[in-house]
Scaffold this motif. Structure first.
Motif, mmCIF file in Angstrom:
data_model
loop_
_atom_site.group_PDB
_atom_site.id
_atom_site.type_symbol
_atom_site.label_atom_id
_atom_site.label_comp_id
_atom_site.label_asym_id
_atom_site.label_seq_id
_atom_site.Cartn_x
_atom_site.Cartn_y
_atom_site.Cartn_z
ATOM 1 N N VAL A 26 8.188 6.456 -2.358
ATOM 2 C CA VAL A 26 8.247 5.161 -1.676
ATOM 3 C C VAL A 26 9.594 4.493 -1.900
ATOM 4 O O VAL A 26 10.214 3.985 -0.959
ATOM 5 N N LEU A 157 2.768 -0.870 -7.312
ATOM 6 C CA LEU A 157 2.188 0.141 -6.442
ATOM 7 C C LEU A 157 1.028 0.836 -7.149
ATOM 8 O O LEU A 157 1.187 1.359 -8.263
ATOM 9 N N ALA A 216 -1.829 2.045 -2.221
ATOM 10 C CA ALA A 216 -1.470 3.185 -1.370
ATOM 11 C C ALA A 216 -2.597 4.202 -1.224
ATOM 12 O O ALA A 216 -2.391 5.279 -0.665
ATOM 13 N N LEU A 221 2.685 7.941 3.307
ATOM 14 C CA LEU A 221 3.973 7.535 2.760
ATOM 15 C C LEU A 221 4.719 6.593 3.692
ATOM 16 O O LEU A 221 5.230 5.553 3.266
ATOM 17 N N VAL A 224 3.340 3.080 3.569
ATOM 18 C CA VAL A 224 3.663 2.332 2.352
ATOM 19 C C VAL A 224 5.120 1.882 2.390
ATOM 20 O O VAL A 224 5.440 0.732 2.045
ATOM 21 N N VAL A 225 6.009 2.778 2.810
ATOM 22 C CA VAL A 225 7.431 2.410 2.922
ATOM 23 C C VAL A 225 7.586 1.233 3.872
ATOM 24 O O VAL A 225 8.296 0.261 3.580
#
Length: 238
Positions: A26, A157, A216, A221, A224-225
């Protein structure tokens, strides 16, 4: 940190959370998206652990560990597309992911002198980025609470333990690591490390009071980014 005008280009972003939550992937993705530098502090602790083991020092001997840590010279990349770390000129980027290092890193990281040494280096990396008007994403376990309490954005996270274990197993398999084990074994190891890191006397794993929690568990991915990038842009007014 020096006073500066808030901007995503010079943002200092702290990403913390338990092992296997996806912090590295991330953080790299966020750094790429925003054009920032990236610092993997976990790799720094692993590199020192590698040096300790190389020197034949028992991880259970704090004084000897501190001495070995102070004798080691670290170099690292802050390019999210070219991640590497060296100890005394030796590239240990792959070696630090082996099971011997994983098993010993919590004990080494608990030594106060080791933490003081690496926190100083980590803060120096942030100063170096800001000196050329570039921001940085720093990931670890105590970044927002201890290392960079004035970070512009702090993210905590998290992910379900089973999901964390499955993702770690997949990462190990993809990297061709010889110590790949079952998700169940990895889950037990993650739980052991979480407990050790949360209970250590020196800078235990701690969620900063003003950190934004990002779960998450059910996100890919890219999602989340995107969530973290959105938080950064909102915080910076961009």
């Amino acid at each position: 940190m020096d006073p500066r005008t808030p901007s995503t280009a010079t943002a200092v972003i702290a990403v913390d959370g338990p092992s296997g939550s996806g912090k590295s992937s991330v953080s790299r993705g966020v750094a790429r998206e925003l054009g920032l530098r990236y610092l993997d502090t976990g790799a720094m602790y692993r590199a020192i652990t590698w040096a300790v083991l190389r020197d034949g020092v028992p991880a259970s001997d704090p004084a000897a560990v501190a001495s070995a840590a102070c004798s080691a010279s670290l170099e690292w990349s802050t390019d999210p597309d070219e991640s590497w770390i060296r100890v005394d000129g030796v590239d240990v980027s792959r070696a630090i992911r082996e099971q011997s290092v994983t098993s010993a890193v919590s004990a080494v990281a608990a030594v106060p002198e080791v933490r003081a040494l690496l926190v100083d280096l980590q803060r120096g990396a942030v100063r170096s980025a800001l000196a050329v008007e570039q921001g940085i994403v720093v990931e670890g376990r105590d970044i927002g609470a201890v290392v960079l309490p004035d970070a512009d954005l702090k993210v905590w996270l998290v992910a379900d333990p089973g999901v964390r274990a499955a993702r770690r197993a997949a990462e190990d398999a993809a990297a061709g690591r010889a110590h790949v084990t079952s998700s169940e074994s990895i889950a037990a190891d993650l739980a052991r490390r979480d407990a050790a890191d949360a209970s250590r006397a020196a800078s235990p794993t701690t969620q900063a009071e003003d950190a934004v929690v990002v779960d998450a568990t059910h996100l890919g991915l890219a999602e989340v980014v995107a969530a973290v990038v959105g938080l950064a842009r909102e915080r910076m007014g961009a």
